[in-house]
Design an enzyme around this catalytic site. Sequence first.
Site, PDB file in Angstrom:
ATOM      1  N   SER A 152       0.830  -1.197   0.000  1.00 58.01           N
ATOM      2  CA  SER A 152       0.000   0.000   0.000  1.00 58.01           C
ATOM      3  C   SER A 152       0.874   1.260   0.000  1.00 58.01           C
ATOM      4  CB  SER A 152      -0.957  -0.047   1.189  1.00 58.01           C
ATOM      5  OG  SER A 152      -1.983   0.909   1.076  1.00 58.01           O
ATOM      6  N   ASP A 221     -10.098  -5.275  -4.106  1.00 58.71           N
ATOM      7  CA  ASP A 221      -9.545  -4.269  -3.201  1.00 58.71           C
ATOM      8  C   ASP A 221     -10.497  -3.082  -3.111  1.00 58.71           C
ATOM      9  OD1 ASP A 221      -7.988  -2.202  -1.967  1.00 58.71           O
ATOM     10  OD2 ASP A 221      -6.158  -3.212  -2.595  1.00 58.71           O
ATOM     11  N   HIS A 249      -8.534  -5.241   0.602  1.00 58.14           N
ATOM     12  CA  HIS A 249      -7.233  -4.578   0.731  1.00 58.14           C
ATOM     13  C   HIS A 249      -6.409  -5.142   1.879  1.00 58.14           C
ATOM     14  CE1 HIS A 249      -4.426  -1.281   0.093  1.00 58.14           C
ATOM     15  NE2 HIS A 249      -4.414  -1.060   1.399  1.00 58.14           N
TER      16      HIS A 249
END
Length: 282
Positions: A152, A221, A249
């Site tokens: 991320s 996600d 996610h």
Amino acid sequence: MEILLKVLGAGGAAYAALLAGVFLLQGSLLYFPDMGRQMLRTPGDVGLDYETVWLTTEDDVRIEAWYIPAPAARGVALLAHGNAGNISHRVDYALLFHRLGYSLLLLEYRGYGRSEGKPSEAGTYADARAAWRHLVTERGFPPERIVLVGESLGGAVVARLAADERPGALVLASSFVSVPELAADLYPWLPARWLTRYRYDTLAALERVSCPVLIAHSPQDEIVPFHHGERLFAAVKGPKAFLELAGGHNDAFLFSREAWRVELGRFLEQHLPQGSVNPVPR
């Protein structure tokens, strides 16, 4: 008409106040160091030896990292985690890389966990550079034996590092194109691209990266849309691979754990030098 104008004026004022709040407080929307101040577990809890390392950045901030050695290691991975939690939430990465034959340095950002300071974009880049210097200078790992891994937000951090240095490989997990692009997806009712003071431009960094790149992303996600992973993959000019994950996610790697391990192992075996490395501190 007078009432309508008053309503419109009040609505406009409220919207302007919202924009001002987003602009001024966006740091609290990006960084979540308090979501996981508590250290949940260590590599020792899963049977791995590890060393707590305290690094000092170029701007004199003291940050924590955990170094987990692997016997006869093929190389070392440097992990930059996402915007919430701390390194104690990423112990599974230690198991993953240990099984693949790689040592691991788990980097804690400033302001997270037990590290000093306050998180910032420039600060996280400096934190990653301190970790790189530690591996190359103090532990003696050749750059071509270092794998940069970012999840991320961490993807933007290590992509920038990979653009400035020459690692053996770069792995981006559930990463975004840039903060302005992600903000535009998450807040379509706001002029998000113009409000954001943070860039974290992963896409621009990738255009300067020369090492092999693995992109891992899930179509499910809900935080970073799948097209971000696709755009990042398209931007890579050199050797590359794409792994389609499953799940949201924060749990995609649980749903895709075996596929993730196999594909990552194949990618590293294909692109990094084979055989163990004997790092010599400089």
